[in-house]
Design a protein around this motif. Structure first.
Motif, short mmCIF file in Angstrom:
data_model
loop_
_atom_site.label_atom_id
_atom_site.label_comp_id
_atom_site.label_asym_id
_atom_site.label_seq_id
_atom_site.Cartn_x
_atom_site.Cartn_y
_atom_site.Cartn_z
N GLY A 162 28.24 43.64 30.35
CA GLY A 162 29.62 43.73 30.79
C GLY A 162 29.72 44.49 32.10
O GLY A 162 28.86 45.32 32.43
N LEU A 163 30.79 44.25 32.85
CA LEU A 163 31.00 44.91 34.14
C LEU A 163 32.12 45.93 34.09
O LEU A 163 32.29 46.70 35.03
CB LEU A 163 31.31 43.86 35.21
N LEU A 164 32.91 45.95 33.01
CA LEU A 164 33.97 46.92 32.85
C LEU A 164 33.70 47.75 31.60
O LEU A 164 33.19 47.22 30.60
CB LEU A 164 35.34 46.24 32.72
N THR A 165 34.05 49.01 31.63
CA THR A 165 33.89 49.84 30.44
C THR A 165 34.90 49.42 29.39
O THR A 165 35.89 48.73 29.67
CB THR A 165 34.12 51.32 30.78
N VAL A 166 34.64 49.83 28.16
CA VAL A 166 35.54 49.50 27.07
C VAL A 166 36.93 50.09 27.32
O VAL A 166 37.96 49.46 27.06
CB VAL A 166 34.97 49.99 25.72
N ARG A 167 36.97 51.31 27.83
CA ARG A 167 38.26 51.94 28.11
C ARG A 167 39.02 51.16 29.18
O ARG A 167 40.24 50.99 29.09
CB ARG A 167 38.05 53.38 28.57
N ALA A 168 38.32 50.68 30.21
CA ALA A 168 38.97 49.88 31.24
C ALA A 168 39.49 48.57 30.67
O ALA A 168 40.56 48.09 31.06
CB ALA A 168 38.01 49.63 32.40
N CYS A 169 38.74 47.99 29.74
CA CYS A 169 39.19 46.73 29.13
C CYS A 169 40.47 46.94 28.33
O CYS A 169 41.42 46.15 28.44
CB CYS A 169 38.10 46.17 28.23
N TRP A 170 40.52 48.01 27.53
CA TRP A 170 41.72 48.27 26.75
C TRP A 170 42.89 48.65 27.65
O TRP A 170 44.05 48.34 27.34
CB TRP A 170 41.47 49.37 25.72
N TRP A 171 42.61 49.34 28.75
CA TRP A 171 43.67 49.65 29.70
C TRP A 171 44.25 48.37 30.28
O TRP A 171 45.47 48.23 30.42
CB TRP A 171 43.13 50.54 30.81
N ALA A 172 43.38 47.42 30.63
CA ALA A 172 43.84 46.15 31.18
C ALA A 172 44.69 45.39 30.17
O ALA A 172 45.72 44.80 30.51
CB ALA A 172 42.65 45.30 31.62
N ILE A 173 44.29 45.41 28.90
CA ILE A 173 45.05 44.71 27.86
C ILE A 173 46.43 45.35 27.69
O ILE A 173 47.45 44.64 27.56
CB ILE A 173 44.27 44.73 26.54
N GLU A 174 46.50 46.68 27.72
CA GLU A 174 47.79 47.35 27.59
C GLU A 174 48.69 47.05 28.79
O GLU A 174 49.91 46.93 28.64
CB GLU A 174 47.58 48.86 27.44
N GLN A 175 48.11 46.94 29.98
CA GLN A 175 48.91 46.59 31.15
C GLN A 175 49.51 45.20 31.01
O GLN A 175 50.66 44.96 31.38
CB GLN A 175 48.04 46.66 32.42
N ILE A 176 48.73 44.28 30.44
CA ILE A 176 49.23 42.92 30.27
C ILE A 176 50.26 42.86 29.15
O ILE A 176 51.28 42.17 29.26
CB ILE A 176 48.04 41.97 29.99
N ARG A 177 50.04 43.60 28.07
CA ARG A 177 50.93 43.54 26.91
C ARG A 177 52.21 44.33 27.13
O ARG A 177 53.30 43.86 26.79
CB ARG A 177 50.21 44.08 25.67
N ARG A 178 52.11 45.54 27.67
CA ARG A 178 53.26 46.44 27.73
C ARG A 178 53.98 46.42 29.06
O ARG A 178 55.19 46.60 29.12
CB ARG A 178 52.80 47.88 27.44
#
Length: 346
Positions: free
Chosen positions: A6-22
């Motif tokens: 992977g090229l993004l950390t797990v924390r960065a992935c969850w941050w990206a998901i929250e940006q899209i969702r919220r």
């Protein structure tokens, strides 16, 4: 820290998901903030999204179920896939963390499946299982007979109600049709200037519509109470037409004030004004912001618009129409009151 290859950390992935969702961000917007490509973001968050989609716990606790159609795009399905979808939404009311005695709705999307028919909705309900269907107490829908057949088939013990938007829309259509028939019966022609029903619009004002300017009844109240805050839930009633020479009073507009609504609106205004001030100062790039005023090549904060937005914070407009045509049947048009319809759905 990151998944294999992977090229993004797990924390960065969850941050990206929250940006899209919220925050309603797009994958492209998240990619710009992370300084990487669209494919990098999508390939990193897709496994996490697939795991969330496969989790059956997201269907737990659904007591109020909503369904509606959705058109995904307007091009050929051969190029972009299915365009007509059916969406299911959880409209269950939960206690407000700030006020446990108050119930609020935090609508969340449960599923979005291709197709727009009663069979699609029926099959989805069957896939959810007996436990899910037994927990549903209220089912909201638009006036589509296919969805109603699916509810009757799989949720026969559930109370079916129309959502507030379609109730008001159908009421407005019925009001217009009655007005047209009464006009034709009384005068033998369509509406003309001076006829009692000519000034009635085809549909009532939208429920919860934005108020373009501060109504005069609210301005007058604030002049009489210069240091007093508008009471929570207070309703201002304004007849229309409101001109001094016009004797017609066909409409009544109600403007309701809510403290909680004002708090949320003012918070959003503060955030937008702060961003506008930073954009004017040149510390951040200029993005879509209604408070940034562009005059030629110069930028400034539109303080007049800010003052207007703050004065309207907490207010929502409602409309009622009461018409008694002269010489016509008194029961032809009665009162269409929109406020009670808001409780049917979120």
């Amino acid at each position: 820290m990151a998944r294999p290859r992977g090229l993004l950390t797990v924390r960065a992935c969850w941050w990206a998901i929250e940006q899209i969702r919220r925050e309603h961000a797009s994958v492209a917007g998240v990619a710009r903030q992370l300084a990487c490509s669209w494919k990098t973001v999508w390939r990193s968050i897709r496994p996490l999204l697939e795991a969330l989609d496969a989790d059956p716990a997201r269907f737990d606790g659904v007591a109020t179920l909503g369904v509606d159609e959705h058109v995904w795009h307007h091009v050929s399905p051969l190029k972009r896939g299915p365009k007509e979808l059916t969406g299911m939404v959880d409209l269950t009311r939960h206690p407000d963390p700030k006020d446990p005695d108050k119930l609020i709705v935090r609508a969340r999307l449960l599923d979005l499946i291709p197709g727009r028919s009663g069979t699609v909705y029926r099959n989805w309900l069957i896939e959810r299982g007996d436990a899910f269907r037994a927990g549903v107490q209220v089912a909201t829908l638009d006036p589509f007979h296919g969805y109603k057949n699916a509810i009757d088939d799989q949720l026969d013990e559930v109370a079916s109600v129309l959502d507030a938007f379609h109730v008001v829309k159908l009421g407005g259509q019925a009001l217009h049709e009655i007005s047209r028939r009464v006009q034709q019966a009384i005068h033998g022609h369509r509406g003309r200037k001076g006829d009692p029903l000519c000034g009635i619009p085809q549909h009532p004002a939208p429920i919860g519509a934005r108020i373009p300017t501060e109504p005069y009844v609210i301005t007058a109240w604030r002049k009489r109470h210069p240091i007093q805050e508008i009471p929570d839930g207070h309703v201002f009633t304004q007849p229309w037409p409101a001109g001094p020479t016009d004797r017609r009073k066909d409409h009544t507009f109600d403007h309701q004030y809510k403290h909680d609504r004002a708090r949320r609106t003012l918070k959003g205004i503060d955030e937008q004004v702060t961003k506008a001030e930073r954009a004017v100062a040149g510390t951040t790039p200029v993005k879509r912001n209604r408070f940034v005023q562009l005059t030629g090549g110069s930028k400034s904060v539109n303080r007049a618009l800010e003052a207007k937005a703050r004065s309207l914070a907490g207010l929502k407009g409602y409309a009622e129409v009461a018409v008694m045509p002269t010489g016509g049947p008194s029961s032809a048009l009665s009162l269409l009151r929109a406020v009670p319809l808001l409780g049917l759905s979120a």
